[in-house]
Write a protein that holds these residues in place. Structure first.
Motif, short mmCIF file in Angstrom:
data_model
loop_
_atom_site.label_atom_id
_atom_site.label_comp_id
_atom_site.label_asym_id
_atom_site.label_seq_id
_atom_site.Cartn_x
_atom_site.Cartn_y
_atom_site.Cartn_z
N ASP A 42 61.79 49.97 34.59
CA ASP A 42 60.41 50.16 35.03
C ASP A 42 60.00 48.83 35.65
OD1 ASP A 42 57.50 49.76 34.81
OD2 ASP A 42 57.52 51.73 33.83
N LYS A 45 57.12 47.00 33.80
CA LYS A 45 57.33 46.57 32.42
C LYS A 45 58.55 45.67 32.24
CE LYS A 45 55.08 50.66 30.57
NZ LYS A 45 55.22 51.88 29.80
N THR A 49 62.57 52.25 30.35
CA THR A 49 61.83 53.17 29.50
C THR A 49 62.41 54.56 29.68
OG1 THR A 49 60.25 53.70 31.26
CG2 THR A 49 59.70 51.83 29.81
N GLU A 51 60.87 57.08 30.84
CA GLU A 51 60.39 57.55 32.13
C GLU A 51 61.21 56.95 33.28
OE1 GLU A 51 58.35 56.24 29.71
OE2 GLU A 51 57.48 58.16 29.07
N SER A 52 61.48 55.66 33.21
CA SER A 52 62.25 55.03 34.30
C SER A 52 63.70 55.51 34.28
CB SER A 52 62.17 53.51 34.23
OG SER A 52 62.88 52.97 33.13
#
Length: 124
Positions: A42, A45, A49, A51-52
């Protein structure tokens, strides 16, 4: 880094890390792992993650993995329990997923990772 195929037991990985290590050498392999981390992380960040990983998994040929399989990969590599993978956790996970490379190079891995830590992970 690894190609996956669906087998009777779930996902089977075809391990390319030993071939990469042989062709690139230790520094080259660490550089490629750093590049892989950069592709999956990400950008806001600075860690990988869920999501990434899900969004970028096709870059590593993992687009067919289910959410629970991606979460399992994250949990397996997440040694500090923050729910994400930092660069060191990612590199260690990639080596752990490569049994042939681990058998041949535990000492080599420790030396390379220690040197990279001392140099401040210059590929960040």
């Amino acid at each position: 880094m690894a190609e996956h195929k669906r087998g009777q037991g779930g996902v089977v990985f075809e391990d390319y890390l030993p071939v990469m290590a042989e062709k690139l050498g230790g520094d080259g392999l660490i550089g490629e792992l750093c590049n892989g981390f950069q592709l999956l992380m990400d950008q806001n960040k600075g860690v990988i993650t869920f999501e990434s990983l899900k969004m970028n998994s096709a870059l590593l040929g993992l687009q067919g993995l289910r959410d629970e399989e991606l979460l399992s990969m994250l949990r397996e590599g997440d040694s500090d329990g923050d729910g994400a993978l930092n660069q060191m956790e990612f590199c260690v996970l990639m080596f752990r997923l490569s049994p042939d490379l681990m058998e041949e190079s535990e000492v080599w891995l420790e030396q390379v990772l220690e040197r990279e830590l001392m140099e401040g992970m210059s590929c960040m």
